[in-house]
Design an enzyme around this catalytic site. Sequence first.
Site, PDB file in Angstrom:
ATOM      1  N   ASP A  27     -60.472  -9.471-101.034  1.00  0.00           N
ATOM      2  CA  ASP A  27     -60.103  -8.061-100.931  1.00  0.00           C
ATOM      3  C   ASP A  27     -58.633  -7.896-101.278  1.00  0.00           C
ATOM      4  O   ASP A  27     -57.844  -8.848-101.187  1.00  0.00           O
ATOM      5  CB  ASP A  27     -60.400  -7.512 -99.536  1.00  0.00           C
ATOM      6  CG  ASP A  27     -59.625  -8.229 -98.445  1.00  0.00           C
ATOM      7  OD1 ASP A  27     -59.675  -9.479 -98.407  1.00  0.00           O
ATOM      8  OD2 ASP A  27     -58.962  -7.553 -97.629  1.00  0.00           O
ATOM      9  N   GLU A  44     -59.308  -9.335 -95.237  1.00  0.00           N
ATOM     10  CA  GLU A  44     -58.025  -9.836 -94.738  1.00  0.00           C
ATOM     11  C   GLU A  44     -56.972  -8.748 -94.675  1.00  0.00           C
ATOM     12  O   GLU A  44     -56.164  -8.701 -93.743  1.00  0.00           O
ATOM     13  CB  GLU A  44     -57.530 -10.988 -95.630  1.00  0.00           C
ATOM     14  CG  GLU A  44     -56.322 -11.734 -95.074  1.00  0.00           C
ATOM     15  CD  GLU A  44     -54.984 -11.116 -95.425  1.00  0.00           C
ATOM     16  OE1 GLU A  44     -53.983 -11.443 -94.770  1.00  0.00           O
ATOM     17  OE2 GLU A  44     -54.929 -10.274 -96.371  1.00  0.00           O
ATOM     18  N   GLU A  45     -56.983  -7.848 -95.651  1.00  0.00           N
ATOM     19  CA  GLU A  45     -55.940  -6.818 -95.723  1.00  0.00           C
ATOM     20  C   GLU A  45     -56.121  -5.717 -94.689  1.00  0.00           C
ATOM     21  O   GLU A  45     -55.240  -4.871 -94.527  1.00  0.00           O
ATOM     22  CB  GLU A  45     -55.908  -6.198 -97.127  1.00  0.00           C
ATOM     23  CG  GLU A  45     -55.635  -7.178 -98.259  1.00  0.00           C
ATOM     24  CD  GLU A  45     -54.223  -7.733 -98.244  1.00  0.00           C
ATOM     25  OE1 GLU A  45     -53.439  -7.360 -97.357  1.00  0.00           O
ATOM     26  OE2 GLU A  45     -53.904  -8.548 -99.131  1.00  0.00           O
ATOM     27  N   ASP A 100     -52.766 -18.477 -98.827  1.00  0.00           N
ATOM     28  CA  ASP A 100     -52.468 -17.060 -98.633  1.00  0.00           C
ATOM     29  C   ASP A 100     -51.037 -16.890 -98.137  1.00  0.00           C
ATOM     30  O   ASP A 100     -50.726 -15.984 -97.381  1.00  0.00           O
ATOM     31  CB  ASP A 100     -53.461 -16.467 -97.613  1.00  0.00           C
ATOM     32  CG  ASP A 100     -53.306 -14.953 -97.453  1.00  0.00           C
ATOM     33  OD1 ASP A 100     -53.050 -14.280 -98.452  1.00  0.00           O
ATOM     34  OD2 ASP A 100     -53.442 -14.457 -96.317  1.00  0.00           O
ATOM     35  N   ARG A 150     -43.442  -7.120 -86.856  1.00  0.00           N
ATOM     36  CA  ARG A 150     -43.678  -8.569 -86.853  1.00  0.00           C
ATOM     37  C   ARG A 150     -42.632  -9.205 -85.929  1.00  0.00           C
ATOM     38  O   ARG A 150     -41.427  -9.037 -86.151  1.00  0.00           O
ATOM     39  CB  ARG A 150     -43.530  -9.149 -88.267  1.00  0.00           C
ATOM     40  CG  ARG A 150     -44.265  -8.363 -89.365  1.00  0.00           C
ATOM     41  CD  ARG A 150     -45.754  -8.485 -89.246  1.00  0.00           C
ATOM     42  NE  ARG A 150     -46.457  -7.622 -90.186  1.00  0.00           N
ATOM     43  CZ  ARG A 150     -47.090  -8.036 -91.281  1.00  0.00           C
ATOM     44  NH1 ARG A 150     -47.093  -9.326 -91.587  1.00  0.00           N
ATOM     45  NH2 ARG A 150     -47.720  -7.188 -92.056  1.00  0.00           N
TER      46      ARG A 150
END
Length: 462
Positions: free
Chosen positions: A87, A151-152, A175, A346
């Site tokens: 994806d 994943e996105e 990745d 993050r």
Amino acid sequence: MINELSKKAPEYTDSAVKLLSELISFKSVMGEPRENMPYGKECADCLAFAAKTLSEDGFKVRNFDNHAITADFGEGEAELGILCHLDVVPTEGQEWHSDPFKAEVREGRVYGRGAIDDKGPAAAVITAMRMIRDSGIKLRRNFRLILGSNEENGSADMEYYTKKEKFPPMLFTPDGSFPVINIEKGMIRLGISGSYTSGNKALLSLKGGSVANAVPERAEAIVSGFEAEEIVEIFKDYELSGIILAVEKYDNHTVRIKAKGKGAHASTPEQGKNALTALITLLSKLPFDGDISEKLAALSGLYPYGDSEGKGIGVSCSDELSGALTLVLSLADCHDGKISFMTDCRFPVCRRSSDLIPVMTEKLTQAGLSGNASLVSEPHHADENSEMIKTLLSVYEDCTGKKGKCIAIGGGTYVHDTENGVAFGAEWSDENNMHGANEFIGIDELTKDIEIYCKAILRLCM
């Protein structure tokens, strides 16, 4: 024998580019779910193409209800897993020089959405599998390629997959970047909501960004009760470095204000120029009726243009292992008196989400807004002394002549929520425009990826 085979990677480069081009042709952006298509038709079609290709290559393929597919090299339980995703993020609002879903080869690069994240790396791994198959080498351990398609957007595909199958004890994903990523920051997606009042001088709409995990390259507002020249005069004293601003008459009663910055991944926001926070800063200077100017000023204080470390909202922190916290105001959709934003945070291994969410939500409450965490993931840390990591580092050193070491990133790769997984490539620099316009992978780099993954598989499985 291992060195001799891995050095044959250039003989397989053309087939890898062809495979990558075919994968890029699928617009595998998350879409509306359909029957047996949990992430939309294009994601399912891309998985189906990969499954057909791998099956024709002679590998044992299984489909996990179009959440993911697997391809086993040998028989028995897999002891090594390689995890890739097919994806991709959207391209809307980006200025591409070519069709993002039609691969274009120029100047030694393959351009197209997914070229580096993560279709190019997936093509490199599949090509490495083909090399080993063609060599006739017998592996002592089975390994499994796992291809997912969400994943996105939160990795619901792997949540589904792991209810059916366990990950192999050794697991890596291409990745990320080289040498080996064994530490990934935690992640918080925090939605911001609220309301505002207005009158004749009104904010009719404010939109910005296309995905939650990227610095918004563009933002746009439509306002009423002002002339374009009046807005230009107010803005003239507020030049924001890296932002291109356009103010134009939209219709007889409204003005459109557009800001263009530079996109970047949310894990490296310092590489971008946030068009949304820049536009909020400017809009807060307009004398709107009602309380919207006050709300925008508060938001600008919490998420000031140029602040990528959460200083404005009071969560700035760092540690030696994983570096500084990063924070991006990434999405906006405000209209009809309703406020809606999304942030991407993050945070380093020295913090937990419970340390940060209350601080952010309290600051938002003081500004008359509400904050709600929609995604929370704690930091990931794999032991750098494991045999798998030592082997991957030695492969990197053998293939590059450079010193291998473990590194930390802003989270998160596809193995973030696994127990001991690491990222091993496939990025060689930050200049590949990942998630941005004109994303690419260098063909020489693709060839080196094939060599490295071939050698890694052999070293771990022979």
